[in-house]
Design a protein around this motif. Structure first.
Motif, short mmCIF file in Angstrom:
data_model
loop_
_atom_site.label_atom_id
_atom_site.label_comp_id
_atom_site.label_asym_id
_atom_site.label_seq_id
_atom_site.Cartn_x
_atom_site.Cartn_y
_atom_site.Cartn_z
N THR A 133 0.84 -1.21 0.00
CA THR A 133 0.00 0.00 0.00
C THR A 133 0.87 1.25 0.00
O THR A 133 0.58 2.22 -0.71
CB THR A 133 -0.93 0.00 1.23
N ARG A 134 1.95 1.22 0.74
CA ARG A 134 2.86 2.36 0.82
C ARG A 134 3.51 2.61 -0.55
O ARG A 134 3.65 3.76 -0.99
CB ARG A 134 3.93 2.12 1.87
N GLN A 135 3.90 1.55 -1.23
CA GLN A 135 4.51 1.68 -2.56
C GLN A 135 3.50 2.23 -3.57
O GLN A 135 3.84 3.05 -4.41
CB GLN A 135 5.07 0.34 -3.03
N HIS A 136 2.26 1.75 -3.46
CA HIS A 136 1.20 2.27 -4.35
C HIS A 136 0.99 3.76 -4.12
O HIS A 136 0.85 4.52 -5.07
CB HIS A 136 -0.12 1.52 -4.10
N ALA A 137 0.95 4.16 -2.86
CA ALA A 137 0.74 5.58 -2.54
C ALA A 137 1.89 6.43 -3.09
O ALA A 137 1.66 7.51 -3.64
CB ALA A 137 0.62 5.76 -1.03
N LYS A 138 3.11 5.94 -2.94
CA LYS A 138 4.27 6.68 -3.43
C LYS A 138 4.23 6.79 -4.95
O LYS A 138 4.50 7.84 -5.52
CB LYS A 138 5.56 5.98 -2.99
N GLU A 139 3.88 5.69 -5.63
CA GLU A 139 3.79 5.70 -7.10
C GLU A 139 2.67 6.63 -7.55
O GLU A 139 2.84 7.40 -8.50
CB GLU A 139 3.55 4.28 -7.61
N ASN A 140 1.53 6.59 -6.88
CA ASN A 140 0.41 7.47 -7.23
C ASN A 140 0.80 8.93 -7.06
O ASN A 140 0.44 9.78 -7.88
CB ASN A 140 -0.81 7.15 -6.39
N SER A 141 1.53 9.23 -6.00
CA SER A 141 1.99 10.60 -5.76
C SER A 141 2.93 11.05 -6.87
O SER A 141 2.84 12.19 -7.34
CB SER A 141 2.68 10.68 -4.41
N ARG A 142 3.82 10.17 -7.27
CA ARG A 142 4.76 10.50 -8.35
C ARG A 142 4.02 10.77 -9.66
O ARG A 142 4.31 11.71 -10.39
CB ARG A 142 5.75 9.34 -8.52
N ILE A 143 3.04 9.95 -9.95
CA ILE A 143 2.24 10.12 -11.17
C ILE A 143 1.47 11.44 -11.11
O ILE A 143 1.42 12.19 -12.09
CB ILE A 143 1.29 8.92 -11.38
N GLN A 144 0.87 11.73 -9.97
CA GLN A 144 0.12 12.98 -9.82
C GLN A 144 1.02 14.19 -10.00
O GLN A 144 0.64 15.16 -10.66
CB GLN A 144 -0.57 13.02 -8.46
N ASP A 145 2.21 14.18 -9.43
CA ASP A 145 3.15 15.29 -9.59
C ASP A 145 3.54 15.46 -11.05
O ASP A 145 3.60 16.58 -11.56
CB ASP A 145 4.41 15.06 -8.75
N PHE A 146 3.78 14.35 -11.74
CA PHE A 146 4.14 14.40 -13.15
C PHE A 146 3.00 15.02 -13.97
O PHE A 146 3.23 15.91 -14.80
CB PHE A 146 4.44 12.98 -13.66
N LEU A 147 1.78 14.58 -13.72
CA LEU A 147 0.63 15.10 -14.47
C LEU A 147 0.39 16.58 -14.18
O LEU A 147 0.05 17.34 -15.08
CB LEU A 147 -0.62 14.28 -14.16
N LYS A 148 0.58 17.00 -12.94
CA LYS A 148 0.42 18.41 -12.60
C LYS A 148 1.40 19.27 -13.39
O LYS A 148 1.05 20.34 -13.86
CB LYS A 148 0.62 18.64 -11.11
N GLN A 149 2.63 18.79 -13.52
CA GLN A 149 3.63 19.52 -14.29
C GLN A 149 3.25 19.59 -15.76
O GLN A 149 3.34 20.62 -16.40
CB GLN A 149 5.00 18.86 -14.18
#
Length: 69
Positions: free
Chosen positions: A3-19
């Protein structure tokens, strides 16, 4: 994947999309509003679409627009 890895990956994807989906960054960098940038880009794209089918129409429209800003 934990779950922690999923959350970290989701956060990374969200940051990328925001940029990448920052709709106002490019127009601001070119001293334009979002609306004026949209209008200019759309007018060039329509002219280029027509030019693709009938090359004698709008032969320099987009390049002239790009050079004049």
């Amino acid at each position: 994947m934990s779950t922690r890895q999923h959350a970290k990956e989701n956060s990374r994807i969200q940051d990328f999309l925001k940029q990448k989906l920052n709709l106002t960054k490019h127009p601001k960098e070119n001293n334009m509003t979002y609306k004026s940038h949209w209008w200019r880009a759309m007018s060039m794209s329509i002219a280029l679409f027509i030019h693709a089918w009938v090359p004698s129409l709008f032969p320099t429209y987009a390049s002239d627009k790009m050079n004049h800003k």
